[in-house]
Design a protein around this motif. Structure first.
Motif, PDB file in Angstrom:
ATOM      1  N   ASP A  30      15.998 -31.044 -15.580  1.00 47.48           N
ATOM      2  CA  ASP A  30      15.353 -30.997 -14.272  1.00 47.48           C
ATOM      3  C   ASP A  30      15.468 -29.598 -13.695  1.00 47.48           C
ATOM      4  O   ASP A  30      16.497 -28.942 -13.822  1.00 47.48           O
ATOM      5  N   SER A  31      14.405 -29.158 -13.030  1.00 43.27           N
ATOM      6  CA  SER A  31      14.378 -27.864 -12.375  1.00 43.27           C
ATOM      7  C   SER A  31      14.498 -28.059 -10.873  1.00 43.27           C
ATOM      8  O   SER A  31      14.032 -29.069 -10.327  1.00 43.27           O
ATOM      9  N   LYS A  32      15.072 -27.101 -10.211  1.00 38.90           N
ATOM     10  CA  LYS A  32      15.180 -27.165  -8.753  1.00 38.90           C
ATOM     11  C   LYS A  32      13.836 -26.903  -8.072  1.00 38.90           C
ATOM     12  O   LYS A  32      13.684 -27.136  -6.885  1.00 38.90           O
ATOM     13  N   GLN A  33      12.858 -26.425  -8.829  1.00 44.31           N
ATOM     14  CA  GLN A  33      11.533 -26.140  -8.278  1.00 44.31           C
ATOM     15  C   GLN A  33      10.633 -27.371  -8.249  1.00 44.31           C
ATOM     16  O   GLN A  33       9.449 -27.273  -7.957  1.00 44.31           O
ATOM     17  N   GLY A  34      11.134 -28.545  -8.586  1.00 40.24           N
ATOM     18  CA  GLY A  34      10.351 -29.764  -8.474  1.00 40.24           C
ATOM     19  C   GLY A  34       9.602 -30.184  -9.721  1.00 40.24           C
ATOM     20  O   GLY A  34       8.530 -30.770  -9.627  1.00 40.24           O
ATOM     21  N   PHE A  35      10.145 -29.893 -10.875  1.00 39.13           N
ATOM     22  CA  PHE A  35       9.546 -30.379 -12.114  1.00 39.13           C
ATOM     23  C   PHE A  35      10.644 -30.604 -13.136  1.00 39.13           C
ATOM     24  O   PHE A  35      11.782 -30.173 -12.952  1.00 39.13           O
ATOM     25  N   SER A  36      10.293 -31.291 -14.219  1.00 42.58           N
ATOM     26  CA  SER A  36      11.244 -31.581 -15.286  1.00 42.58           C
ATOM     27  C   SER A  36      10.632 -31.235 -16.632  1.00 42.58           C
ATOM     28  O   SER A  36       9.411 -31.282 -16.795  1.00 42.58           O
ATOM     29  N   ASP A  54       5.484 -32.375 -13.454  1.00 44.69           N
ATOM     30  CA  ASP A  54       5.609 -31.947 -12.060  1.00 44.69           C
ATOM     31  C   ASP A  54       5.973 -33.125 -11.171  1.00 44.69           C
ATOM     32  O   ASP A  54       5.672 -34.280 -11.492  1.00 44.69           O
TER      33      ASP A  54
END
Length: 117
Positions: A30-36, A54
């Motif tokens: 998981d990314s902190k920018q809102g996607f995986s 996303d």
């Protein structure tokens, strides 16, 4: 839409193609920018395909239950990959979780396993 084997996507798909894949999750980051990032394998080859999901993708609400060994199907667009070691990746347009795998009951890891395991 008919499911496409990951081996075919990795060998023959062109950026812009819209495909549906199904298989088992090897990893999820998981990314902190809102996607995986989901690494998916369907058994058609040893390689897996990276899928970018996303937060606004239909089905993203189930991403917390997508663990190693989970069964999913994903429809998305093939795009050139900016990452090293892969020609293309899949950008999800829809994620469907068919079944999750509990890490305590099924302690699978990213590595390959023997038949005995």
């Amino acid at each position: 839409m008919v499911r496409t084997h990951i081996s075919r996507i990795l060998n023959d798909a062109r950026p812009g193609d819209v495909v549906k894949v199904g298989g088992w999750v090897r990893t999820r980051r998981d990314s902190k920018q809102g996607f995986s990032f989901v690494e998916l394998n369907d058994g058609s080859c040893f390689s897996s395909i990276q899928v970018v999901v996303d937060a606004d993708t239909p089905g993203y609400n189930a991403i917390k239950d997508v663990t190693t060994g989970s069964c999913v199907s994903i429809t998305g667009e093939v795009k050139e990959s900016p990452g090293k070691g892969q020609r293309v990746e899949l950008h999800a347009q829809e994620l469907v979780l068919h079944g999750s795998a509990d890490g305590d009951t099924y302690p699978l890891q990213k590595k390959r396993h023997s038949f005995e395991f």
